[in-house]
Design a protein around this motif. Sequence first.
Motif, PDB file in Angstrom:
ATOM      1  N   LEU A  62       0.858  -1.185   0.000  1.00  0.00           N
ATOM      2  CA  LEU A  62       0.000   0.000   0.000  1.00  0.00           C
ATOM      3  C   LEU A  62       0.895   1.236   0.000  1.00  0.00           C
ATOM      4  CD1 LEU A  62      -2.846   1.346   0.397  1.00  0.00           C
ATOM      5  CD2 LEU A  62      -2.373   1.252   2.858  1.00  0.00           C
ATOM      6  N   SER A  63       0.755   2.078  -1.008  1.00  0.00           N
ATOM      7  CA  SER A  63       1.580   3.273  -1.136  1.00  0.00           C
ATOM      8  C   SER A  63       0.906   4.438  -0.419  1.00  0.00           C
ATOM      9  CB  SER A  63       1.779   3.607  -2.611  1.00  0.00           C
ATOM     10  OG  SER A  63       2.640   4.711  -2.764  1.00  0.00           O
ATOM     11  N   VAL A  64       1.613   5.034   0.548  1.00  0.00           N
ATOM     12  CA  VAL A  64       1.053   6.092   1.380  1.00  0.00           C
ATOM     13  C   VAL A  64       1.883   7.363   1.226  1.00  0.00           C
ATOM     14  CG1 VAL A  64       0.427   6.789   3.722  1.00  0.00           C
ATOM     15  CG2 VAL A  64       0.231   4.380   3.039  1.00  0.00           C
ATOM     16  N   PRO A  65       1.279   8.477   0.781  1.00  0.00           N
ATOM     17  CA  PRO A  65       2.015   9.734   0.667  1.00  0.00           C
ATOM     18  C   PRO A  65       2.599  10.157   2.017  1.00  0.00           C
ATOM     19  CG  PRO A  65      -0.063   9.880  -0.509  1.00  0.00           C
ATOM     20  CD  PRO A  65      -0.098   8.594   0.261  1.00  0.00           C
ATOM     21  N   HIS A  66       3.877  10.577   1.954  1.00  0.00           N
ATOM     22  CA  HIS A  66       4.576  10.920   3.189  1.00  0.00           C
ATOM     23  C   HIS A  66       5.653  11.932   2.839  1.00  0.00           C
ATOM     24  CE1 HIS A  66       6.021  10.336   7.264  1.00  0.00           C
ATOM     25  NE2 HIS A  66       7.241  10.124   6.821  1.00  0.00           N
ATOM     26  N   HIS A  67       5.536  13.161   3.331  1.00  0.00           N
ATOM     27  CA  HIS A  67       6.415  14.249   2.921  1.00  0.00           C
ATOM     28  C   HIS A  67       6.339  14.389   1.398  1.00  0.00           C
ATOM     29  CE1 HIS A  67       7.978  15.246   6.862  1.00  0.00           C
ATOM     30  NE2 HIS A  67       8.195  13.962   7.096  1.00  0.00           N
ATOM     31  N   CYS A  70       6.454   8.606  -1.239  1.00  0.00           N
ATOM     32  CA  CYS A  70       5.469   7.643  -0.754  1.00  0.00           C
ATOM     33  C   CYS A  70       6.178   6.545   0.023  1.00  0.00           C
ATOM     34  CB  CYS A  70       4.691   7.027  -1.919  1.00  0.00           C
ATOM     35  SG  CYS A  70       3.494   8.159  -2.660  1.00  0.00           S
ATOM     36  N   LEU A  71       5.571   6.116   1.123  1.00  0.00           N
ATOM     37  CA  LEU A  71       6.083   4.982   1.883  1.00  0.00           C
ATOM     38  C   LEU A  71       5.230   3.760   1.613  1.00  0.00           C
ATOM     39  CD1 LEU A  71       6.987   6.431   5.410  1.00  0.00           C
ATOM     40  CD2 LEU A  71       8.497   5.962   3.480  1.00  0.00           C
ATOM     41  N   ASP A  72       5.885   2.629   1.574  1.00  0.00           N
ATOM     42  CA  ASP A  72       5.198   1.370   1.307  1.00  0.00           C
ATOM     43  C   ASP A  72       4.734   0.752   2.624  1.00  0.00           C
ATOM     44  OD1 ASP A  72       4.262  -0.536  -0.522  1.00  0.00           O
ATOM     45  OD2 ASP A  72       5.929  -1.869  -0.032  1.00  0.00           O
ATOM     46  N   ARG A  91       6.719   0.011   6.018  1.00  0.00           N
ATOM     47  CA  ARG A  91       8.081  -0.487   5.784  1.00  0.00           C
ATOM     48  C   ARG A  91       9.002   0.716   5.648  1.00  0.00           C
ATOM     49  NH1 ARG A  91       5.636  -4.853   1.517  1.00  0.00           N
ATOM     50  NH2 ARG A  91       5.182  -6.484   3.037  1.00  0.00           N
ATOM     51  N   THR A  92       9.532   1.116   6.757  1.00  0.00           N
ATOM     52  CA  THR A  92      10.380   2.297   6.796  1.00  0.00           C
ATOM     53  C   THR A  92      11.476   2.101   7.829  1.00  0.00           C
ATOM     54  OG1 THR A  92      10.458   4.615   7.466  1.00  0.00           O
ATOM     55  CG2 THR A  92       8.663   3.319   8.349  1.00  0.00           C
TER      56      THR A  92
END
Length: 489
Positions: A62-67, A70-72, A91-92
């Motif tokens: 799932l790709s999530v906008p972050h800054h 995108c973070l997975d 997953r960061t």
Amino acid sequence: MYIAMVSAECAPIAKAGGLGDFVQGLSRELARRGERIEIFLPFYDVANLDVFQNLYEIQPSLSVPHHDQCLDCCVLGGEIEGVDYRFIDPRTSRDYFRRGRVYGEPDDAERFAFFSRAVLEYLLHSERPPDILHCQDWQTGLIPVLWSEIHRRLGLDTMRLCYTLHNLGYQGRVEGDILRQVGLDPLRLMHPDRLLDPNDEGMANLMKGGIVHAHFVNTVSPRYAWEVQNTEQGMGLQSLFQTHAHKFGGVLNGIDDAVWNPERDPLIPVNFGPNTLPLKAANRRALRTRMGLVEADKPVFGIVSRLDRQKGVDLIRHAIHYLLAEDCQLVLLGSALDPDIDEEFQRLKQATSESQDCRLNLEYDESLAHLIYAGCDMLIIPSLYEPCGLTQMIAMKYGVVPIVRRVGGLADTVHDANYSDKPFESRNGYVFDDPTEEGLEGALRRALGLWRRFPEYFRQLRVNGMQTDFSWSRPAARYMEIYEHLRSQ
């Protein structure tokens, strides 16, 4: 109806306080009524996953906008007693939810802001969005803001948002850059009628954002809803609640009668109920044996509480000294995060260690909590403020007479033996108003007088409390009314 709950915690998977009990109890009751329930949680490394027979990947990427990137995330799922659970696992390298605990990290605001955006991204790409998205406390306060600013236009426009406030002592005051992190515009939102904190110029208030943008907002008791609008209990948000009074109310919590029921509780030596109340004496003996108290014709007082300012720690300390001077027994179960309070109670524990009438246990113990409720005669709850409170309801279920301050949910559930306007069969405890030693002593004195001089009346107070319905049945029905109202809008 399809209802999605979003929370930082949920018992028994990840619980740090009463919020975890709320999410579990309400969700389970709604599922029993035939509603489709889904609970979204962060995938903590401390989560108790043994309660799941099978945990599986629902969405591996799932790709999530972050800054500016995108973070997975991986989204995992499981099911317990007809309730579906969804875990957000980012997953960061920041390891947002692998910290060994639920709360208390310097970047809590960033962690839960990301979680909030991730939940909405998941729902945006799901086959069907929920009818109701029910958010909890400051950790999910950005969800109504994100929905209003971004996700409503992207396809979640039919969803309605309910936002429950469990404790205004924690509002999520953060730097405005947190908003930019999840794709929001601080310049647009940092205004007095949006997210600008009323007590700290330049800071964003995440709880305030949820209040402004949700379709309905509630606290966890009617009395607390009145207090946050009309007294200092609003902690700076009084005028905001008055502005949004048309969509604001209070719904009293319930307790999980599958967990808290003396007639079936596996954690107490002898089960009992209102019709078998004499069996409670065996649990009192077991409590005294476990805690090393002398067997004597004395009342046993209990305190089961976090040890912090909200809970009235100064009054708790005074109650211990007062009751020992009055030839009573007392057992305390509680812990403190504040090192000064912890040190204070460690000294008190040492000072009372030689007494045969007093024991302080300063770390949480679930089995001991059950035994204290089953074995003690009275429970002391001198809170400075109390949004709802569960301990007084649990205590009454176990035939314990509560002695409480008249605030929040304590005022809604405990009716004074002497001064209530209710009939005697509805009276169930002792209440005091002023948060002073004199106020507390007055209630303790009245309770002790009844226990010593009129045991049959004291027994009836026990039975009155035991026969009161504190289950999730009525609260769940009230939430269903709220949900139906929101769907009709």
